[in-house]
Design a protein around this motif. Structure first.
Motif, PDB file in Angstrom:
ATOM      1  N   CYS A 110     -16.813 -18.665  12.931  1.00 19.36           N
ATOM      2  CA  CYS A 110     -16.455 -19.775  13.810  1.00 19.36           C
ATOM      3  C   CYS A 110     -14.986 -19.668  14.228  1.00 19.36           C
ATOM      4  O   CYS A 110     -14.179 -20.590  14.011  1.00 19.36           O
ATOM      5  N   SER A 111     -14.617 -18.531  14.824  1.00 20.68           N
ATOM      6  CA  SER A 111     -13.255 -18.296  15.298  1.00 20.68           C
ATOM      7  C   SER A 111     -12.205 -18.628  14.238  1.00 20.68           C
ATOM      8  O   SER A 111     -11.246 -19.325  14.514  1.00 20.68           O
ATOM      9  N   GLN A 112     -12.414 -18.129  13.045  1.00 20.45           N
ATOM     10  CA  GLN A 112     -11.456 -18.263  11.932  1.00 20.45           C
ATOM     11  C   GLN A 112     -11.375 -19.672  11.351  1.00 20.45           C
ATOM     12  O   GLN A 112     -10.569 -19.908  10.471  1.00 20.45           O
ATOM     13  N   LYS A 113     -12.174 -20.597  11.857  1.00 14.62           N
ATOM     14  CA  LYS A 113     -12.058 -21.959  11.335  1.00 14.62           C
ATOM     15  C   LYS A 113     -12.769 -22.098  10.007  1.00 14.62           C
ATOM     16  O   LYS A 113     -12.465 -22.994   9.228  1.00 14.62           O
ATOM     17  N   MET A 114     -13.767 -21.247   9.780  1.00 15.53           N
ATOM     18  CA  MET A 114     -14.565 -21.366   8.573  1.00 15.53           C
ATOM     19  C   MET A 114     -14.636 -20.003   7.871  1.00 15.53           C
ATOM     20  O   MET A 114     -14.215 -18.990   8.417  1.00 15.53           O
ATOM     21  N   ARG A 115     -15.150 -20.043   6.651  1.00 13.20           N
ATOM     22  CA  ARG A 115     -15.331 -18.812   5.884  1.00 13.20           C
ATOM     23  C   ARG A 115     -16.781 -18.717   5.446  1.00 13.20           C
ATOM     24  O   ARG A 115     -17.411 -19.731   5.145  1.00 13.20           O
ATOM     25  N   GLN A 116     -17.315 -17.502   5.386  1.00 19.46           N
ATOM     26  CA  GLN A 116     -18.633 -17.355   4.788  1.00 19.46           C
ATOM     27  C   GLN A 116     -18.576 -16.259   3.734  1.00 19.46           C
ATOM     28  O   GLN A 116     -17.743 -15.364   3.795  1.00 19.46           O
ATOM     29  N   VAL A 117     -19.474 -16.376   2.760  1.00 16.27           N
ATOM     30  CA  VAL A 117     -19.612 -15.325   1.766  1.00 16.27           C
ATOM     31  C   VAL A 117     -20.937 -14.637   2.055  1.00 16.27           C
ATOM     32  O   VAL A 117     -21.969 -15.285   2.188  1.00 16.27           O
ATOM     33  N   VAL A 118     -20.884 -13.322   2.225  1.00 16.78           N
ATOM     34  CA  VAL A 118     -22.067 -12.555   2.589  1.00 16.78           C
ATOM     35  C   VAL A 118     -22.351 -11.538   1.495  1.00 16.78           C
ATOM     36  O   VAL A 118     -21.441 -10.876   0.996  1.00 16.78           O
ATOM     37  N   ARG A 119     -23.617 -11.470   1.117  1.00 15.39           N
ATOM     38  CA  ARG A 119     -24.011 -10.522   0.071  1.00 15.39           C
ATOM     39  C   ARG A 119     -24.894  -9.442   0.683  1.00 15.39           C
ATOM     40  O   ARG A 119     -25.954  -9.713   1.219  1.00 15.39           O
ATOM     41  N   PRO A 120     -24.442  -8.177   0.644  1.00 13.45           N
ATOM     42  CA  PRO A 120     -25.265  -7.094   1.176  1.00 13.45           C
ATOM     43  C   PRO A 120     -26.415  -6.764   0.223  1.00 13.45           C
ATOM     44  O   PRO A 120     -26.273  -6.892  -0.992  1.00 13.45           O
TER      45      PRO A 120
ATOM     46  N   GLY B 237      -0.651  -7.665  22.771  1.00 14.02           N
ATOM     47  CA  GLY B 237       0.529  -8.026  23.554  1.00 14.02           C
ATOM     48  C   GLY B 237       1.760  -7.673  22.748  1.00 14.02           C
ATOM     49  O   GLY B 237       1.823  -6.634  22.115  1.00 14.02           O
ATOM     50  N   GLN B 238       2.760  -8.562  22.757  1.00 16.12           N
ATOM     51  CA  GLN B 238       3.984  -8.283  22.022  1.00 16.12           C
ATOM     52  C   GLN B 238       3.946  -8.899  20.621  1.00 16.12           C
ATOM     53  O   GLN B 238       3.305  -9.916  20.401  1.00 16.12           O
ATOM     54  N   THR B 239       4.650  -8.244  19.703  1.00 12.11           N
ATOM     55  CA  THR B 239       4.812  -8.791  18.360  1.00 12.11           C
ATOM     56  C   THR B 239       6.211  -9.372  18.295  1.00 12.11           C
ATOM     57  O   THR B 239       7.183  -8.665  18.514  1.00 12.11           O
ATOM     58  N   VAL B 240       6.290 -10.670  18.027  1.00  9.02           N
ATOM     59  CA  VAL B 240       7.582 -11.338  18.100  1.00  9.02           C
ATOM     60  C   VAL B 240       7.948 -11.980  16.763  1.00  9.02           C
ATOM     61  O   VAL B 240       7.073 -12.271  15.935  1.00  9.02           O
ATOM     62  N   SER B 241       9.248 -12.189  16.547  1.00  9.06           N
ATOM     63  CA  SER B 241       9.678 -12.896  15.343  1.00  9.06           C
ATOM     64  C   SER B 241      10.916 -13.728  15.646  1.00  9.06           C
ATOM     65  O   SER B 241      11.988 -13.477  15.101  1.00  9.06           O
ATOM     66  N   PRO B 242      10.776 -14.699  16.537  1.00  9.55           N
ATOM     67  CA  PRO B 242      11.930 -15.533  16.886  1.00  9.55           C
ATOM     68  C   PRO B 242      12.273 -16.480  15.737  1.00  9.55           C
ATOM     69  O   PRO B 242      11.508 -16.619  14.788  1.00  9.55           O
ATOM     70  N   LYS B 243      13.405 -17.163  15.855  1.00 10.02           N
ATOM     71  CA  LYS B 243      13.765 -18.163  14.839  1.00 10.02           C
ATOM     72  C   LYS B 243      12.826 -19.355  14.948  1.00 10.02           C
ATOM     73  O   LYS B 243      12.500 -19.989  13.949  1.00 10.02           O
ATOM     74  N   LEU B 244      12.434 -19.679  16.195  1.00 12.58           N
ATOM     75  CA  LEU B 244      11.515 -20.806  16.398  1.00 12.58           C
ATOM     76  C   LEU B 244      10.404 -20.409  17.370  1.00 12.58           C
ATOM     77  O   LEU B 244      10.684 -19.886  18.457  1.00 12.58           O
ATOM     78  N   TYR B 245       9.163 -20.642  16.966  1.00 11.92           N
ATOM     79  CA  TYR B 245       8.012 -20.366  17.840  1.00 11.92           C
ATOM     80  C   TYR B 245       7.246 -21.667  18.014  1.00 11.92           C
ATOM     81  O   TYR B 245       6.837 -22.293  17.036  1.00 11.92           O
ATOM     82  N   VAL B 246       7.084 -22.096  19.248  1.00 10.38           N
ATOM     83  CA  VAL B 246       6.349 -23.332  19.512  1.00 10.38           C
ATOM     84  C   VAL B 246       5.043 -22.977  20.210  1.00 10.38           C
ATOM     85  O   VAL B 246       5.046 -22.451  21.327  1.00 10.38           O
ATOM     86  N   ALA B 247       3.918 -23.212  19.541  1.00 10.88           N
ATOM     87  CA  ALA B 247       2.601 -22.854  20.082  1.00 10.88           C
ATOM     88  C   ALA B 247       1.961 -24.099  20.685  1.00 10.88           C
ATOM     89  O   ALA B 247       1.621 -25.035  19.974  1.00 10.88           O
ATOM     90  N   CYS B 248       1.811 -24.114  22.003  1.00  6.14           N
ATOM     91  CA  CYS B 248       1.274 -25.296  22.684  1.00  6.14           C
ATOM     92  C   CYS B 248      -0.184 -25.071  23.100  1.00  6.14           C
ATOM     93  O   CYS B 248      -0.450 -24.261  23.993  1.00  6.14           O
ATOM     94  N   GLY B 249      -1.106 -25.763  22.445  1.00  2.20           N
ATOM     95  CA  GLY B 249      -2.517 -25.614  22.811  1.00  2.20           C
ATOM     96  C   GLY B 249      -3.055 -24.234  22.523  1.00  2.20           C
ATOM     97  O   GLY B 249      -3.802 -23.663  23.297  1.00  2.20           O
ATOM     98  N   ILE B 250      -2.645 -23.687  21.376  1.00  2.00           N
ATOM     99  CA  ILE B 250      -3.105 -22.366  20.945  1.00  2.00           C
ATOM    100  C   ILE B 250      -3.874 -22.554  19.637  1.00  2.00           C
ATOM    101  O   ILE B 250      -3.371 -23.190  18.708  1.00  2.00           O
ATOM    102  N   SER B 251      -5.104 -21.991  19.574  1.00  3.66           N
ATOM    103  CA  SER B 251      -5.953 -22.275  18.409  1.00  3.66           C
ATOM    104  C   SER B 251      -5.527 -21.521  17.159  1.00  3.66           C
ATOM    105  O   SER B 251      -5.758 -21.968  16.045  1.00  3.66           O
ATOM    106  N   GLY B 252      -4.926 -20.337  17.341  1.00 10.31           N
ATOM    107  CA  GLY B 252      -4.500 -19.575  16.171  1.00 10.31           C
ATOM    108  C   GLY B 252      -5.488 -18.501  15.773  1.00 10.31           C
ATOM    109  O   GLY B 252      -5.707 -18.250  14.590  1.00 10.31           O
ATOM    110  N   ALA B 253      -6.080 -17.834  16.780  1.00  2.11           N
ATOM    111  CA  ALA B 253      -6.966 -16.703  16.508  1.00  2.11           C
ATOM    112  C   ALA B 253      -6.152 -15.624  15.796  1.00  2.11           C
ATOM    113  O   ALA B 253      -4.955 -15.482  16.047  1.00  2.11           O
TER     114      ALA B 253
END
Ligand SMILES: Cc1cc2nc3c(=O)[nH]c(=O)nc-3n(C[C@H](O)[C@H](O)[C@H](O)COP(=O)(O)OP(=O)(O)OC[C@H]3O[C@@H](n4cnc5c(N)ncnc54)[C@H](O)[C@@H]3O)c2cc1C
Ligand SMILES: Cc1cc2nc3c(=O)[nH]c(=O)nc-3n(C[C@H](O)[C@H](O)[C@H](O)COP(=O)(O)OP(=O)(O)OC[C@H]3O[C@@H](n4cnc5c(N)ncnc54)[C@H](O)[C@@H]3O)c2cc1C
Lengths: 303, 258
Positions: free
Chosen positions: A122-132, A238-254
């Motif tokens: 579920c787009s990283q919102k949940m976790r499942q345990v799967v047994r092969p 895209g780019q890998t960034v490491s600013p002092k402050l990152y403001v994520a507006c309306g980003i789900s966090g995939a």
């Protein structure tokens, strides 16, 4: 227990994240061997067996042959698990190897779990345990989930060969397009995600960036829909960034977005969904509508 | 030319997910469903190919699932697919990716599709296996994670997206399967006349028992929310108050506000 790790090389070099495979094997407490389609220069720093097939001969992308090379290593090694990284190489090749071996496959494993493997859904919102069921089992590992481990030593090289040809013709690589500002140097980045709603709303994000003295970044859908230039994209592709402050507006966090910004000094997320996965990495999660909160914040800061 | 597009219906990812009674997957109550985002690119690319070839190709959509998936099928038909197959499976959720792929392959086997489009992954389960497994079962060459697609004279040329934004160009002869990545094209919005037209298009229903021959290789043991790792401060309430609290925290914890 035995694991066969499938290393990855590109342009004649071992990709660094291949060492995460050893990290996983050590958590599992398993014996290891590696298979690599590459060349001597791409051999890992590892004292165990490496089944090496010549990328000059088999190509860096030739799934029909690569799957049979992995199969040949499986026949010699008889592993319980065949392990790939969950990357454009791994998710392409692993299901083919699983089909060939008639093996179950668990994708994007993030942890070992009681009775199986834990993976996101579920787009990283949940976790499942799967047994092969049955074996050998094919696994792909999420990047960063298992810390890299460099075993050290010189590999015991075993050469792999298969006959035949593949049905895909690889025509070459194309470098990433890098246009616009270099976000990697920015100290403050305000990024727009799909939650911003529409292109016409983007100035609101730019104004916040301006009062903070920062640059504007974006998540992928914002770039894909042509709202912003490709150069603004933050994340694995895209780019890998490491600013002092990152403001994520309306980003789900995939995970693919997080990979590009989670090393930021301080992360503020504005999201109307309290459960959005961005909350996992955010120092502050503001549960609000971007279009209400951001202009209010900008106005206050401008004073 | 015959084109197949595989479409999965998934919940809206902004939903709040709760485990089902068995505790192995999500409960469907209160969830709104939609076409898997990656599959919208697959449908669009099929329609673009049809247009390129002057409307000659026939596009079939296929979806495995319970009755609700007909909504997803209708959207694809309204975007321009010609006909659809609903493999009716009230228990699609008890199948693993390999079984879903076997079902799709069992249907496609005798049909002689020239090009098959799938998404690179689904938003809910996201195993990134179904497309490749269908290709393997049918013996089709396949390229994954495609961000550019061209077709000419029985040859498909695609760009695969690799890490760091690098692309790899690959050429395949049809019949072939490609799995579509975000940004491949700009999926169109169905227009009202096309939505009306879609209502008249054929949707064949096939019970899943007719196509399923494989046993599951995976068992779902548990479904739950991820454990919260520390986590930061969560600010709720009135906007004005949230603004003040955030500015306070930024002054306190960072050096970016003068
Ligand atoms: C191989 C691969 C590579 C990828 N590379 C990248 C990459 O480099 N960079 C990248 O970003 N993505 C990448 N992606 C895509 C990634 O998986 C996600 O699809 C993407 O990051 C989602 O962007 P988003 O968060 O803006 O949109 P969504 O996931 O749609 O999230 C929108 C968010 O906004 C919130 N929201 C909606 N309306 C409002 C509102 N009014 N106010 C406040 N919040 C609101 C929602 O709650 C939601 O959390 C890649 C995917 C793949 C498969
Ligand atoms: C015990 C158990 C319970 C489950 N419960 C549920 C549930 O309740 N609801 C649910 O949705 N899933 C459920 N699943 C998962 C579901 O069976 C998988 O989603 C399915 O196997 C497809 O795999 P995927 O989504 O990972 O596909 P991916 O490989 O990530 O998808 C790639 C592409 O394959 C195609 N595709 C995938 N699935 C279909 C489909 N059904 N029809 C047509 N094309 C398709 C699409 O083009 C898609 O973009 C469950 C699985 C198990 C084992």
């Amino acid at each position: 227990m035995k694991v066969l790790l499938v290393g990855e090389s590109r342009d004649g070099k071992l990709l660094e994240y291949s060492y995460e495979l050893f990290g996983f094997a050590s958590q599992l407490g398993a014996e290891t061997a590696m298979v690599l389609i590459g060349n001597d220069a791409a051999l890992p720093s590892y004292g165990g067996t490496v089944y090496l097939a010549d990328a000059g001969k088999y190509g860096e992308y030739n799934p029909d042959l690569h799957k049979r090379l992995v199969q040949a290593a499986v026949e010699r090694e008889k592993p319980d698990y065949v392990v790939f990284m969950h990357t454009s190489y791994g998710w392409d090749l692993a299901p083919r190897v699983a089909a060939l071996l008639k093996a179950p496959q668990v994708s994007e494993v993030v942890a070992l779990a009681e009775g199986g493997f834990e993976r996101p859904c579920c787009s990283q919102k949940m976790r499942q345990v799967v047994r092969p069921v049955g074996g050998p089992v094919v696994l792909t590992l999420q990047g960063g989930a298992f810390p890299a481990l460099v075993p050290g030593g010189a590999p015991l090289k075993q050469t792999l060969e298969v006959a035949g040809e593949g049905r895909t013709e690889f025509l070459g690589y194309e470098a990433a397009v890098r246009k616009g500002v270099d976000l990697t140097r920015a100290e403050i980045i305000v990024s727009a995600g799909r939650g911003v709603g529409k292109k016409e709303n983007l100035p609101v994000i730019a104004e916040l960036a301006k009062v903070l003295g920062g640059e504007v970044g974006a998540s992928r859908p914002v770039v894909d829909s042509g709202w912003m230039e490709a150069g603004a994209q933050v994340g694995v592709t895209g780019q890998t960034v490491s600013p002092k402050l990152y403001v994520a507006c309306g980003i789900s966090g995939a995970i693919q977005h997080l990979a590009g910004m989670k090393k930021s000094g301080f992360i503020v997320a504005i999201n109307k969904d309290k459960d959005a996965p961005i909350g996992e990495v955010a120092d502050v999660l503001v549960v609000a509508d971007v279009m209400q909160f951001v202009p209010a914040l900008t106005a206050k800061l401008a004073k | 030319m015959k084109i197949l597009v595989c479409v999965k219906q998934v919940p809206d990812m902004e939903s709040r997910f709760r485990p089902d009674a068995a505790g192995v997957w999500y409960a469907e109550t209160d969830l709104a469903f939609r076409v898997n985002e990656y599959d919208e690119y697959a449908i669009e690319q099929a329609v673009l190919l049809k247009e390129q070839l002057g409307g000659e190709p026939e596009i079939t959509l296929l979806s495995v699932g319970p009755d609700r998936v007909v909504e997803a099928i209708k959207k694809g038909l309204a975007m321009g697919a010609d006909r659809a197959v609903h493999v009716r499976d009230p228990a699609a959720h008890l199948k693993d990716p390999f079984q879903i792929a076997s079902i799709i392959a069992a249907y496609a086997k005798g049909e002689g599709f020239d090009v098959i489009f799938t998404g690179m992954q689904s938003l809910d389960r996201g195993s990134t296996q179904v497309g490749v497994a269908v290709a393997e079962a049918l013996g089709y060459p396949c390229a994954t994670t495609v961000v550019a697609f061209e077709y000419a004279d029985g040859t498909v040329t695609v760009k695969r997206e690799l890490e760091g934004g690098v692309k790899g160009t690959v050429r395949l002869k049809t019949p072939a399967l490609v799995t579509c990545q975000l940004g491949l094209n700009q999926p169109r919005y169905p227009t009202l006349p096309n939505i009306m037209k879609a209502k008249k298009k054929e949707v064949a229903v096939i019970p899943v028992e007719q196509l399923l021959q494989e046993e599951a290789r995976l068992v779902l043991a548990q479904f739950s929310a991820p454990a919260k790792k520390g986590g930061g401060v969560v600010l709720e309430g009135e906007v004005a108050d949230q603004v003040d609290r955030l500015i306070g925290i930024l002054k306190d914890k960072t050096a970016v506000l003068r």
